[in-house]
Design a protein around this motif. Sequence first.
Motif, short mmCIF file in Angstrom:
data_model
loop_
_atom_site.label_atom_id
_atom_site.label_comp_id
_atom_site.label_asym_id
_atom_site.label_seq_id
_atom_site.Cartn_x
_atom_site.Cartn_y
_atom_site.Cartn_z
N GLU A 117 42.45 29.75 46.04
CA GLU A 117 42.99 30.93 46.75
C GLU A 117 44.38 30.60 47.30
OE1 GLU A 117 38.68 32.51 48.49
OE2 GLU A 117 39.95 31.23 49.71
N CYS B 26 30.09 29.72 42.22
CA CYS B 26 29.70 31.14 42.23
C CYS B 26 30.05 31.83 43.55
CB CYS B 26 28.22 31.28 41.93
SG CYS B 26 27.16 30.24 42.96
N SER B 28 32.49 31.52 45.46
CA SER B 28 33.90 31.87 45.65
C SER B 28 34.28 33.20 44.98
CB SER B 28 34.79 30.74 45.11
OG SER B 28 34.50 30.52 43.76
N VAL B 29 33.46 33.71 44.07
CA VAL B 29 33.81 34.99 43.43
C VAL B 29 32.91 36.13 43.91
CG1 VAL B 29 34.73 33.93 41.33
CG2 VAL B 29 32.30 34.50 41.43
N CYS B 30 32.03 35.85 44.84
CA CYS B 30 31.03 36.85 45.21
C CYS B 30 31.56 37.80 46.29
CB CYS B 30 29.77 36.14 45.71
SG CYS B 30 28.53 37.30 46.31
N ALA B 75 29.78 38.75 38.68
CA ALA B 75 30.97 37.88 38.75
C ALA B 75 30.51 36.42 38.77
CB ALA B 75 31.79 38.20 39.99
N CYS B 76 29.41 36.16 39.45
CA CYS B 76 28.91 34.80 39.58
C CYS B 76 28.52 34.20 38.21
CB CYS B 76 27.71 34.76 40.53
SG CYS B 76 26.48 36.02 40.20
N VAL B 79 31.19 32.34 36.16
CA VAL B 79 31.77 31.06 36.56
C VAL B 79 30.75 29.93 36.66
CG1 VAL B 79 33.69 32.13 37.82
CG2 VAL B 79 31.57 31.57 39.04
#
Lengths: 467, 103
Positions: A117, B26, B28-30, B75-76, B79
């Motif tokens: 990020e 996972c 980080s994209v949730c 999304a999870c 990745v």
Amino acid sequence: MDFEAFRAEVKRIMDSSKIIESRGELMLYSYDASPAEPAIPRMVIQPETTNEVSEVIKLANKYLIPIVPSSGRTSLHGGPIPYNGAVVLDLMRMNKILEVNLEDSYVHVEVGVRLDELNAELARYGYFFPPDPASSAAATVGGSLANGAGGMRGAKYGTVKDWVLGAEVVLPTGEPVFMGCRTLKCRAGYDLLSLVIGSEGTLGVITNAYLKIWPLPEAIVRLRAYFRDVVDAARAVGMVKAKGFRPLIVEFLDRGTMEAVSGYVKEFTYPRDSEAMLIIDLDGPPEAMKRYIDSMVNILKGAGGYGIEWTSDKDEMDRIYMARRAAYPALLRLFSGMRVMPEDISVPPSRLPEAVKGIGSIASKYGLKIVTWGHVGDGNLHPNIIYNPNDQSSVSKLYSVSKELGLMAINLGGTVSSEHGIGVLKKDLLTSELEVKGIAQLRLMKAIKRVFDPNNILNPGKVIDID
Amino acid sequence: MILINDQVKLLVEKYSLARCARCNFCESVCPTYAATRRRVHGPRGRIWLIIYLSQGIDVNSDEYDGLLSCLNCRACNQVCPAGIEIAEAIHDAKVLLIRSALK
Ligand SMILES: Cc1cc2nc3c(=O)[nH]c(=O)nc-3n(C[C@H](O)[C@H](O)[C@H](O)COP(=O)(O)OP(=O)(O)OC[C@H]3O[C@@H](n4cnc5c(N)ncnc54)[C@H](O)[C@@H]3O)c2cc1C
Ligand code: SF4
Ligand code: SF4
């Protein structure tokens, strides 16, 4: 230790939405990404400000409650696991990028921001924060500073310790202080910041940091070469450096890695007689690239490299890199029912051939499969040990293998941990390394811990034992 | 309210949830984790709640909310290095949960 009094006071100062006490949710803080024994915390607190961190730690220090800082929980040696009824301080809510300052070359960031990020934001300005652990999608600034993280770009750019200017740190007594400086140069007495970086949350809780930033490379070219002998690949790395090149990355993949990737990604093929593969990225001004490439191809050929390919096309670069990117997923998917323990040792680059051979002998001795890749520009190898978590003998072999790998690294003049840290799993190996380098240092480390944390409340039992 | 253990065990086996390497990619994209910063509302947390349920560990209604809040956006899944069908596993757990609540 008076937990009930601590709990009552925490509830007075913290909003209930920042306190977790239900068992199922507490259990989600019982593990990291390592095989270390899990342990359930008594309570999880999610502060949002340095002041809240400070108040909670003052209470922990007053009531002698062990308290463990926690971020992405991607550690590989048990660092964030809350043993002995500890309370967890979850710093993921401190997740703001506070300032990007190009003139003064820093980013001021709260610790719960993940590295990817951070780099996505910096890229908007044409800048980046170079340390790049393979876990950068999930690893935070705070966890990375605390673990002393590094990554592929380590040979050129070092690890996090080389990129932090200053940080706000809450001491184990609860006092917030600013360590280091906001300026590039800083000689303000003893370098306490360097003690805290890599201390794995045992000397202070970092809440925000001023990090050095760097302009993104103007141009990158990626080369790939195969080698029939691991020794040749290691020699190539030495020759590249001796010629004055400082590649952005030099990734080494052993035959086991190539085999695993080819079993998982259909498009990936490799010459059957190759024992090693190198992926090298060079960065610099676009005008210099042709010259760099010619020289690199000569070096790689001279060291016995073949199947040499190079490109600066984005898609082609991705294709070459696929072998490395797919390596970890390939292991997780191919060895069903098994687990992967990514080990982490460094040796002087000139000793890489011996290290790679040594890894092979250790694997055969214990009958566990080890697949090795590494950031060999700086001599950092990641032997990935495949073990069966449900078979006690396999688990005990895992620990024996880890130990022997560490001892081998020490014997070759290297270190037992390059970037992942010590946590609970490598404390004995740390002692072995200090026995070689001067065991008096262990006494100093214990004394430092006592000075910072007189009541031993902050992440006790990690890195070193003080008793 | 406790989910029927055996069915959760089957679910854990069907999706081989034990493969989870706890890497946390996972989370980080949730989107639900991003909104709440509570691990019960993130994929790694949800997967492990399901594993704990299958081991007979009692889970309370707030934690069930964590399973229910999943948006099934997948999304999870994209990745996860272990290739776990995380969203589908959570969806199946939700079905079990709702069925047992309706009984
Ligand atoms: C697949 C995989 C690949 C990895 N690859 C690499 C790699 O290439 N290089 C590398 O260096 N590491 C690697 N790691 C290890 C790990 O991801 C990194 O060290 C990472 O930087 C840890 O960050 P985190 O946010 O997950 O920290 P956590 O795991 O949450 O915490 C790390 C340690 O720091 C302490 N801590 C956390 N936050 C703070 C804070 N704000 N203040 C003080 N102490 C704190 C914790 O108590 C713990 O001891 C890898 C891990 C995985 C799972
Ligand atoms: S499917 Fe559910 S768990 Fe996965 S990212 Fe979307 S909301 Fe999160
Ligand atoms: S990404 Fe996959 S392996 Fe990693 S923590 Fe999430 S579910 Fe587990």
